[in-house]
Enzyme design. Structure first.
Site, PDB file in Angstrom:
ATOM      1  N   HIS A 167       5.725   6.400   6.713  1.00 29.38           N
ATOM      2  CA  HIS A 167       5.298   6.010   5.372  1.00 29.38           C
ATOM      3  C   HIS A 167       4.869   7.254   4.604  1.00 29.38           C
ATOM      4  O   HIS A 167       4.758   8.342   5.177  1.00 29.38           O
ATOM      5  CB  HIS A 167       4.156   4.986   5.427  1.00 29.38           C
ATOM      6  CG  HIS A 167       2.896   5.522   6.021  1.00 29.38           C
ATOM      7  ND1 HIS A 167       2.621   5.466   7.372  1.00 29.38           N
ATOM      8  CD2 HIS A 167       1.832   6.147   5.455  1.00 29.38           C
ATOM      9  CE1 HIS A 167       1.448   6.018   7.612  1.00 29.38           C
ATOM     10  NE2 HIS A 167       0.952   6.448   6.467  1.00 29.38           N
ATOM     11  N   THR A 218      -5.792   6.771   8.329  1.00 30.33           N
ATOM     12  CA  THR A 218      -6.360   6.990   6.991  1.00 30.33           C
ATOM     13  C   THR A 218      -6.464   5.702   6.183  1.00 30.33           C
ATOM     14  O   THR A 218      -6.791   5.739   5.004  1.00 30.33           O
ATOM     15  CB  THR A 218      -5.536   8.026   6.199  1.00 30.33           C
ATOM     16  OG1 THR A 218      -4.218   7.509   5.969  1.00 30.33           O
ATOM     17  CG2 THR A 218      -5.448   9.344   6.953  1.00 30.33           C
ATOM     18  N   HIS A 239       2.441   8.963   1.112  1.00 29.43           N
ATOM     19  CA  HIS A 239       1.363   8.888   0.127  1.00 29.43           C
ATOM     20  C   HIS A 239       1.779   9.795  -1.023  1.00 29.43           C
ATOM     21  O   HIS A 239       2.359  10.860  -0.803  1.00 29.43           O
ATOM     22  CB  HIS A 239       0.047   9.364   0.739  1.00 29.43           C
ATOM     23  CG  HIS A 239      -0.367   8.571   1.948  1.00 29.43           C
ATOM     24  ND1 HIS A 239      -1.223   7.495   1.877  1.00 29.43           N
ATOM     25  CD2 HIS A 239      -0.021   8.693   3.255  1.00 29.43           C
ATOM     26  CE1 HIS A 239      -1.395   6.988   3.095  1.00 29.43           C
ATOM     27  NE2 HIS A 239      -0.671   7.695   3.946  1.00 29.43           N
ATOM     28  N   HIS A 261       0.819  -1.213   0.000  1.00 28.14           N
ATOM     29  CA  HIS A 261       0.000   0.000   0.000  1.00 28.14           C
ATOM     30  C   HIS A 261       0.853   1.263   0.000  1.00 28.14           C
ATOM     31  O   HIS A 261       0.393   2.322  -0.407  1.00 28.14           O
ATOM     32  CB  HIS A 261      -0.921   0.026   1.222  1.00 28.14           C
ATOM     33  CG  HIS A 261      -1.843  -1.145   1.315  1.00 28.14           C
ATOM     34  ND1 HIS A 261      -2.885  -1.345   0.430  1.00 28.14           N
ATOM     35  CD2 HIS A 261      -1.874  -2.194   2.172  1.00 28.14           C
ATOM     36  CE1 HIS A 261      -3.528  -2.465   0.753  1.00 28.14           C
ATOM     37  NE2 HIS A 261      -2.934  -2.997   1.799  1.00 28.14           N
TER      38      HIS A 261
END
EC number: 4.2.1.1
Length: 312
Positions: A115, A225, A117, A88
């Site tokens: 991480h 999220t 996005h 992901h």
């Protein structure tokens, strides 16, 4: 017979347990041949009313003087971090080797993972937006509250601030961000899900903006999220974006894949904006401006003259 038909109809109407756990982003569902649950179909906590991300209307955020500076422990220590493709996103495992305090947080928090996005377009890769504007990327540093620091029994049982996420917006700049290079270079070693590698030695501080840019931030209570979307996150969204070179940003969508067959490029791993509802967004107060460099030199003689006149 009727009972059997009724049971079959009921089972067909419900997604299977494996389907519910197999969540994905819109881009995966559009590009792949296997079924998965896109964000609007995420169930459980994801359907509640205190979700993240949100659009932050900067003029409506109220100044809270208790939102002071952050203190970073272990952020400056050079480490050989493990980084992985989890199907992901790309994730750095921080393993409690750093912590944060201050910043209006109720307790110290231990760093768990980092991480990001992103998108291959400069205006749609961030999860949060400021005044309706999205950015190329968003970096999340996830921390967990140190055990035994809840103020009362109820809070310990149902904490709304168990997790503290520092969110940094990222925009394209003209210079290579050297602090991000160890991470960018490691991407080539983890193109497929479940792959991991070790980064070249670096510190978390290398990834952050300069200290003065960490003084301006927004704060609200929200959720993770991604499923299970637990509503136990105290969010800090920094106003000043980090700058990466355009090629550094594109490396994430060019080198990483959602699938082991390497047919679906990893990009647009972004949950759509959620309603703010009855929640309030607050912001840190702007520190006072330092005196211009020449002013202290002028103040000395002026004060001396005033004092001399007073003593006459």
């Amino acid at each position: 017979m009727r009972m059997l038909l009724a049971l079959l109809a009921l089972s067909a109407a419900r997604p299977s347990a494996s389907a519910e756990s197999h969540w994905c982003y819109e881009v995966q569902a559009e590009s792949s041949n296997y079924p998965c649950l896109v964000p609007v179909k995420w169930g459980g906590n994801c359907q509640k009313d205190r979700q993240s991300p949100i659009n932050i209307v900067t003029t409506k955020a109220k100044v809270d003087k208790k939102l002071g500076r952050f203190f970073f422990s272990g952020y400056d220590k050079k480490q050989t971090w493990t980084v992985q493709n989890n199907g992901h996103s790309v994730m750095m495992l921080l393993e409690n080797k750093a912590s944060i305090s201050g910043g209006g947080l109720p307790a110290p928090y231990q760093a768990k993972q980092l991480h990001l996005h992103w998108s291959d377009l400069p205006y749609k890769g961030s999860e949060h937006s400021l005044d309706g504007e999205h950015f190329a990327m968003e970096m999340h540093i996830v921390h967990e509250k140190e055990k035994g620091t809840s103020r009362n029994v109820k809070e310990a049982q149902d904490p709304e601030d168990e997790i503290a996420v520092l969110a940094f917006l990222v925009e394209a700049g003209t210079q290579v961000n050297e602090g991000f290079q160890p991470l960018v270079e490691a991407l080539s070693n983890i193109p497929k899900p479940e792959m991991s590698t070790t980064m070249a030695e670096s510190s978390l501080l290398d990834l952050l903006p300069k200290e003065e840019k960490l003084r301006h931030y927004f704060r609200y209570l929200g959720s993770l999220t991604t499923p299970t979307c637990d509503e136990k996150v105290v969010w800090t969204v920094f106003r000043e974006p980090i700058q990466l070179h355009r090629e550094q940003i594109l490396a994430f969508s060019q080198k990483l894949y959602y699938d082991k067959e390497q047919t679906v490029s990893m990009k647009d791993n972004v949950r759509p904006l959620q309603q703010l509802g009855q929640r309030t967004v607050i912001k840190s107060g702007a520190p006072g401006r330092p005196l211009p460099w020449a002013l202290p030199a002028l103040l000395g003689p002026m004060l001396a003259c005033l004092l001399a006149g007073f003593l006459r």
